[in-house]
Design an enzyme around this catalytic site. Structure first.
Site, mmCIF file in Angstrom:
data_model
loop_
_atom_site.group_PDB
_atom_site.id
_atom_site.type_symbol
_atom_site.label_atom_id
_atom_site.label_comp_id
_atom_site.label_asym_id
_atom_site.label_seq_id
_atom_site.Cartn_x
_atom_site.Cartn_y
_atom_site.Cartn_z
ATOM 1 N N ASP A 122 -1.964 -2.560 -2.822
ATOM 2 C CA ASP A 122 -1.556 -2.529 -1.330
ATOM 3 C C ASP A 122 -2.716 -2.045 -0.482
ATOM 4 O OD1 ASP A 122 0.111 -2.455 0.836
ATOM 5 O OD2 ASP A 122 1.043 -0.738 0.486
ATOM 6 N N LYS A 150 -0.946 -7.460 -2.158
ATOM 7 C CA LYS A 150 -0.319 -7.546 -1.024
ATOM 8 C C LYS A 150 -1.236 -7.923 0.306
ATOM 9 C CE LYS A 150 3.507 -4.563 -0.838
ATOM 10 N NZ LYS A 150 4.428 -3.562 -0.204
HETATM 11 P P1 5GP Z 1 -2.041 1.404 -3.076
HETATM 12 O O1 5GP Z 1 -2.363 2.721 -3.545
HETATM 13 O O2 5GP Z 1 -2.832 0.282 -3.294
HETATM 14 O O3 5GP Z 1 -1.774 1.417 -1.576
HETATM 15 O O4 5GP Z 1 -0.518 1.204 -3.615
HETATM 16 C C1 5GP Z 1 -0.188 0.615 -4.745
HETATM 17 C C2 5GP Z 1 0.809 1.287 -5.587
HETATM 18 O O5 5GP Z 1 2.005 1.712 -4.590
HETATM 19 C C3 5GP Z 1 1.311 0.719 -6.724
HETATM 20 O O6 5GP Z 1 0.719 1.134 -7.729
HETATM 21 C C4 5GP Z 1 2.923 0.904 -6.694
HETATM 22 O O7 5GP Z 1 3.108 1.939 -7.489
HETATM 23 C C5 5GP Z 1 3.089 1.134 -5.422
HETATM 24 N N1 5GP Z 1 3.419 -0.063 -4.393
HETATM 25 C C6 5GP Z 1 3.015 -0.667 -3.405
HETATM 26 N N2 5GP Z 1 3.550 -1.690 -2.985
HETATM 27 C C7 5GP Z 1 4.876 -1.678 -3.739
HETATM 28 C C8 5GP Z 1 5.813 -2.538 -3.517
HETATM 29 O O8 5GP Z 1 5.962 -3.540 -2.831
HETATM 30 N N3 5GP Z 1 6.958 -2.435 -4.737
HETATM 31 C C9 5GP Z 1 6.810 -1.192 -5.716
HETATM 32 N N4 5GP Z 1 7.826 -1.361 -6.422
HETATM 33 N N5 5GP Z 1 5.695 -0.577 -5.724
HETATM 34 C C10 5GP Z 1 4.897 -0.542 -4.776
#
Ligand code: 5GP
Ligand code: MG
Length: 206
Positions: A122, A150
């Site tokens: 994300d 995403k």
């Molecule tokens: P970031 O650290 O890249 O912002 O977020 C990544 C983490 O957030 C992933 O490892 C996951 O655990 C969680 N995450 C982000 N978006 C989603 C989503 O749409 N669905 C789910 N189930 N987890 C998400």
């Protein structure tokens, strides 16, 4: 019996005294399509590392990436070691802004070629935090591979993933390892979780 149902499904959380919330599960990717992309990624990763003399260490970020990891490593035609890191950044459906790393690897990352796997990318905070930590511990290289990338404005992405299976709009998704408050991980496909206030009863069929 498991079915990969190609239509929106209504799902009611199993709470005894409170029938809400109700969600719609809108299908994005079936298990067959996921398997096809995972095979392609396995081939690309094999080609990238095939001249290396040390085994590839595949580190999956728990819990969400375990389904992806076990499918992907079986498509990598090289010696592979597997390890895992338990990390959490999301609380309910939003990022907490910090990544909690809850364990060390079985073997020291020093000198290893590491492929870091996550379910979804994300902002990149999770991958960047863990990648930096492994490099600080002396890993020879740390590349990243995620199931889902995403879409976000570029200024909101803190890093990039070296490989991803699918790019998706900025929606909350579940299935194939991805959860909502620990539920839905065992769905074989990937679904967008939409609020559903129709009040109609569950019609999801496993
Ligand atoms: P970031 O650290 O890249 O912002 O977020 C990544 C983490 O957030 C992933 O490892 C996951 O655990 C969680 N995450 C982000 N978006 C989603 C989503 O749409 N669905 C789910 N189930 N987890 C998400
Ligand atoms: Mg995660």
């Amino acid at each position: 019996m498991w079915t990969d149902i190609p239509r929106p499904q209504r799902w009611q959380e199993p709470q005894k005294n409170n029938p809400l919330p109700c969600f719609m599960l809108v299908p994005l990717f079936t298990s067959e399509i996921i398997a096809e992309r995972v095979a392609v990624l396995g081939k690309e990763i094999t080609e990238t590392y095939q001249s290396e003399s040390v085994p590839l260490t595949v580190v999956s970020i728990l819990t969400g990436s375990i389904f992806f990891a076990v499918d992907l490593v079986r498509q990598i035609r090289l010696h592979v070691k597997m390890d895992a890191i338990l990390a959490q950044s999301y609380v309910h459906h939003a990022s907490s802004g910090e990544v909690l790393i809850k364990n060390k690897l079985k073997e020291s990352p020093a000198g290893a070629n590491i492929l870091l796997l996550d379910d979804i990318f994300d902002t990149g905070l999770t991958l960047k935090t863990i990648q930096s930590s492994l490099l600080e511990q002396g890993a020879a290289s740390v590349k990243t591979c995620v199931l889902l990338d995403k879409e976000l404005p570029p200024e909101k992405k803190m890093t990039h993933a070296d490989w991803f299976a699918f790019r998706i709009p900025p929606k909350y998704v579940v299935g194939y390892g991805l959860d909502s408050d620990e539920l839905y991980r065992n769905l074989p496909g990937i679904y967008e979780l939409q609020d559903d206030d129709s009040g109609k009863p569950e019609d999801f069929v496993f």
